[in-house]
Design an enzyme around this catalytic site. Structure first.
Site, PDB file in Angstrom:
ATOM      1  N   HIS A 370       0.802  -1.226   0.000  1.00 53.45           N
ATOM      2  CA  HIS A 370       0.000   0.000   0.000  1.00 53.45           C
ATOM      3  C   HIS A 370       0.832   1.273   0.000  1.00 53.45           C
ATOM      4  CE1 HIS A 370      -4.136  -1.507   0.502  1.00 53.45           C
ATOM      5  NE2 HIS A 370      -3.604  -2.484   1.205  1.00 53.45           N
ATOM      6  N   LYS A 560      -9.106  13.362   4.682  1.00 53.62           N
ATOM      7  CA  LYS A 560      -8.237  12.184   4.659  1.00 53.62           C
ATOM      8  C   LYS A 560      -7.227  12.321   5.789  1.00 53.62           C
ATOM      9  CE  LYS A 560      -7.222  13.195   0.392  1.00 53.62           C
ATOM     10  NZ  LYS A 560      -7.418  11.999  -0.394  1.00 53.62           N
ATOM     11  N   ARG A 561      -6.452  11.282   6.014  1.00 53.42           N
ATOM     12  CA  ARG A 561      -5.408  11.337   7.034  1.00 53.42           C
ATOM     13  C   ARG A 561      -4.487  12.529   6.773  1.00 53.42           C
ATOM     14  NH1 ARG A 561      -0.545   8.256   6.766  1.00 53.42           N
ATOM     15  NH2 ARG A 561      -1.455   7.219   4.963  1.00 53.42           N
ATOM     16  N   LYS A 566       0.108  14.024   1.436  1.00 53.91           N
ATOM     17  CA  LYS A 566      -1.254  14.288   0.963  1.00 53.91           C
ATOM     18  C   LYS A 566      -1.489  15.775   0.727  1.00 53.91           C
ATOM     19  CE  LYS A 566      -3.112  10.117   3.138  1.00 53.91           C
ATOM     20  NZ  LYS A 566      -3.586   9.370   1.948  1.00 53.91           N
ATOM     21  N   THR A 668      -9.017   5.860  -2.179  1.00 59.07           N
ATOM     22  CA  THR A 668     -10.385   5.435  -2.475  1.00 59.07           C
ATOM     23  C   THR A 668     -11.367   6.580  -2.254  1.00 59.07           C
ATOM     24  OG1 THR A 668     -10.615   4.553  -0.211  1.00 59.07           O
ATOM     25  CG2 THR A 668     -10.000   2.998  -1.953  1.00 59.07           C
ATOM     26  N   LYS A 672     -15.030   7.637  -4.170  1.00 60.80           N
ATOM     27  CA  LYS A 672     -16.297   7.889  -3.482  1.00 60.80           C
ATOM     28  C   LYS A 672     -16.855   9.256  -3.867  1.00 60.80           C
ATOM     29  CE  LYS A 672     -14.598   5.139   0.344  1.00 60.80           C
ATOM     30  NZ  LYS A 672     -13.795   5.209   1.573  1.00 60.80           N
TER      31      LYS A 672
END
Length: 829
Positions: A370, A560-561, A566, A668, A672
């Site tokens: 991952h 998100k985290r 990110k 993901t 969504k």
């Protein structure tokens, strides 16, 4: 009510779940006989418990039928090992899967209760944190829906990761005590318990056949006790099982110490042992924290493998054929200790010789990678493994010896390759868990096309060359049942009215929706649903933060985290830039925008927590500046979880997927959001690339350096100072952040952020991508001013999401990795 109670208690206990009157009587019966409360005075919590226990009865019956069928057909089984299963609330999911939502709603209304209010009584299970756990939950849903014999294994965390509050702009962690009022969905299996061993020493000897045998003795043991959660599939007779382990001391209480008055010592062993299942990802900034995490990973792996073998031995006796009846998927490196643990069990406990055991092990396991980030590839200190798991370290050394013999044969004389491929990092004296998982698995998969390519070409090129065909791609997916049908029922109903209901189990059917993008009436209904979802999200924001936002504004969402790669920081830079332009009147046709950011930072991740504080400082300034109050709002959503996501995702107009190219494995959330009609602004990273290929270049906002350009820029010598000096707007934004504009009471608060951008070289290219990001955001503004054009593109995004279903992912795993077929339960259930 009195007459209803009398009739319900006098009638039969069995409930016809497709009859509202029968459900009503059943609820009253469960209220009295199971919950133990008087229906006349019951509150929403009691009605939730009564309904949950009634549904639980169905789960139990169908679960037993599924288990009998699996044993009867002697089918090959899939076991999915993951440290996280972010399942979300169960009640509404089960009702949707059973097709009972409307009937149960009617029954509750006849009792003066509202189903949505009752459902709010259920806490979010704190069994995960981010995308890893949400993916695992989607996969279990898809396996159940399409009748694959799949089971999950994880840990029953008592407090999860943590519950996040924002105090003085900062993240504050609190225990997430989600089990404080019990969990009506779980079946505690006190009789299913396995000893898990730590420390001790190894004694080796020759058996009567002259073979060397080893025993692990003088160990400290902990019991792993099972609890089961039943996993339903949509309109499916099969019930899958998620088995979670709780740590229990082998000796709960030392009466000798207690009688001596030493009350703390009397329960010391119990307290120490049971910390293993208390918290998800204990902070590993200390040696004790690292050891606890190592023990936690082994605890769940050992219990799971013992249970899997016990299931196998119910109907089989030959351990050498284990791999023909089971496949075990390792979700990331957290369960990688399963490889040496399987070897220990096969060799030391069940008596297989080494070569046969190694063949069985390598044919049984498959590994999902991952991450591309070197620092995220898990390793463990040799000294710690030797202390905690001495037998496993010996086994890893033996595996590595055989492995390196093959490497020498394949790459003769290439010592650098030998060092890179070794399971042991000699320089740091650590064991490489990803290497162990690769060597010990039949298949290794990445989770997006780019990710898999980079794994093969950049991260593990020698492994790919040595094991041709071992590395395969399975792009992640999400379940449309939770992430559209359940969380966005109005849009789901609109889609079904337009194209039928096949999309619920075959998301490729959404392609039939494409012509509706040109239907004005459909676009109008689509926009009305989006506005209603935005109003619901606005109410959620007000309830969580007290901030009132305008549903007519663009809802720009990044949830998100919190992590540097990110790039929530890039989002904040753009927000500040936008703020400056608005204040100075430099925007000719301003588009009102509400920027929504949410996510948790790991407790020991200082810079991520600083980014959260910066977001809140910026929000405090902007939200209180009347000169921009109608044009820009900034929201940090605290304690983002599945339930919050179910409200946030349907209400988004713009989905921020802005990680540095080459860092995000898949993602993901991007799927969504697009499935719920948000347009994506993103880099060519992870699954964004495949989303772009599906929806078309005109229906997504792509910006920034590609993976190859990132690598080339760094190779040439990237200089963030040069970037900022060439962009006055960017320089001003960075100066405002680092000079204390948003926090005048502590002007050096964000020194660490400035340091990471300049002294540490802007590792994630935030400054390098800023100009392209601003340009892409300008294109977003331009399109949003044309609601009709925006709606067309949003509808096409929904219509072209078919390939991003977890159903497709699971079918690929079943065909290319596990070698299993769906079960036929029609004759059994």
């Amino acid at each position: 009510m009195d007459q209803l109670v009398k009739e319900a208690l006098e009638g039969e206990f069995r409930v016809n779940m497709h009859d509202a009157d029968s459900i009503r009587r059943g609820l009253i019966s469960y209220m009295v006989r199971v919950v133990g409360h008087d229906p006349r005075s019951a509150g929403t919590r009691q009605w939730f418990m009564a309904l949950a226990h009634m549904i639980k009865g169905i789960l139990s019956e169908r679960g037993m039928g599924t288990s009998r069928a699996q044993y009867g057909q002697d089918t090959r089984r899939i076991y999915y090992l993951s440290m996280e299963f972010l399942t979300g609330r169960r009640l509404m999911k089960h009702l949707v899967d059973f097709g009972l939502t409307d009937t149960v709603r009617e029954a509750l209304e006849s009792l003066g209760q509202d189903l949505d209010t009752v459902a709010e009584e259920e806490p979010d299970p704190a069994l995960g944190n981010g995308g890893l756990g949400r993916l695992a939950a989607c996969f279990l849903d898809s396996m159940a829906t399409h009748q694959y014999p799949g089971h999950g294994y994880g840990i029953r965390y008592e407090f999860g990761m943590f519950s996040q509050t924002i105090e003085d702009g900062q993240q504050v962690e609190h225990p997430d005590n989600w089990l404080r009022r019990g969990n009506p969905w779980e079946f505690v299996r006190h009789s299913v318990a396995y000893p898990v061993r730590f420390h001790g020493r190894i004694v080796c000897f020759r058996d009567e056949q002259g073979r060397e045998r080893c025993e692990w003795v003088d160990t400290q043991d902990i019991n792993a006790v099972a609890s089961d959660l039943k996993i339903t599939g949509y309109d499916s007779p099969i019930i899958s099982n998620l088995r979670l382990w709780t740590a229990r001391a082998t000796n709960d209480f030392d009466l000798r110490f207690f009688n001596e008055g030493n009350y703390i010592e009397a329960v010391k062993d119990k307290t120490t042992s049971e910390t293993l299942s208390k918290v998800l990802y204990p902070m590993d900034s200390t040696v004790l924290g690292q050891e606890l995490r190592l023990k936690q990973e082994y605890f769940f792996v050992s219990a799971s493998l013992q249970d899997i073998i016990a299931r196998y031995l119910r109907v089989h006796s030959d351990m050498s054929t284990l791999h023909k009846k089971i496949a075990i998927q390792l979700n990331d490196t957290h369960p990688a200790l399963a490889v040496p643990e399987m070897m220990r069990l096969l060799v030391d406990v069940h008596g297989l010789d080494w070569d046969k055991a190694w063949h069985v092990t390598r044919e049984t396991f498959c590994y999902t990678n991952h991450t591309l980030l070197p620092e995220a590839l898990e390793t463990w200190p040799i000294g710690m493994l030797e202390h905690v798991l001495p037998r496993h370290l010996e086994i890893i050394y033996l595996i590595n010896h055989d492995h390196l013999q093959q490497v020498r044969f394949r790459f003769p004389g290439e010592m650098d390759v030998l060092r890179r491929m070794s399971l042991v990092d000699e320089e740091t004296q650590r064991i490489r868990m990803a290497h162990l998982a690769i060597v010990g698995s039949k298949r290794v998969n990445g989770v997006a096309a780019l990710h898999t390519r980079l794994l093969r070409e950049k991260v593990f090129p020698e492994f790919d060359e040595m094991y041709p065909g071992k590395f395969v791609n399975v792009t992640n997916g999400v379940t449309q049942r939770r992430w559209l049908l359940q969380c966005n029922p109005e849009l789901g109903a609109l889609i079904s009215q337009a194209i039928g209901e096949a999309w619920k189990t075959d998301l490729m059917a959404l392609r039939d929706l494409e012509p509706m993008a040109e239907d004005a009436a459909f676009r109008e209904r689509f926009n009305a649903i989006k506005l209603a979802n935005k109003e619901r999200l606005g109410a959620h924001i007000a309830g969580q933060t007290g901030l009132v936002v305008d549903p007519a504004s663009m809802f720009d969402v990044q949830v998100k985290r919190i992590h540097e790669y990110k790039r929530q920081l890039l989002n904040v830079l753009h927000v500040v830039h936008r703020y400056v332009l608005l204040r100075e009147g430099r925007v000719t046709a301003p588009v009102p925008r509400t920027v929504i950011i949410g996510g948790k930072a790991a407790p020991g991740y200082y810079l991520a927590k600083q980014i959260i504080r910066l977001i809140n400082d910026v929000a405090l300034t902007i939200n209180n500046d009347r000169s921009v109050s109608d044009l820009l709002k900034v929201v940090f959503l605290p304690n983002y979880n599945v339930s919050s996501a179910e409200i946030t995702i349907p209400g988004a107009n713009l989905s921020e997927q802005i990680s540095t190219a080459g860092t995000e494995a898949s993602g993901t959330g991007n799927m969504k959001f697009a499935l719920n009609g948000a347009l994506t602004i993103g880099t060519l990273d992870g699954a964004n690339i495949e989303i772009k290929e599906e929806v078309g270049d005109d229906n997504i906002f792509i910006f920034g350096l590609t993976t190859e350009q990132v690598m080339e820029t760094k190779r040439r010598g990237y200089n963030p100072w040069r970037v900022i000096e060439g962009n006055p707007d960017l320089k001003r934004v960075v100066d405002m952040i680092t000079s204390g504009f948003f926090n005048p009471q502590q002007v050096n608060r964000y020194h660490a952020i400035g340091e990471t951008l300049f002294e540490r070289g802007d590792q994630y290219m935030v400054l390098a991508d800023f100009a392209a990001y601003v340009e892409a955001q300008n294109r977003v503004d331009e399109l949003f001013q044309d609601p009709d054009a925006w709606a067309r593109k949003a509808i096409l995004n929904v219509a072209r999401m078919g390939t991003f279903s977890s159903d497709r992912s699971i079918h690929t795993y079943a065909r290319d990795i596990w070698g299993v077929e769906p079960m036929d339960l029609t004759a059994t259930l």
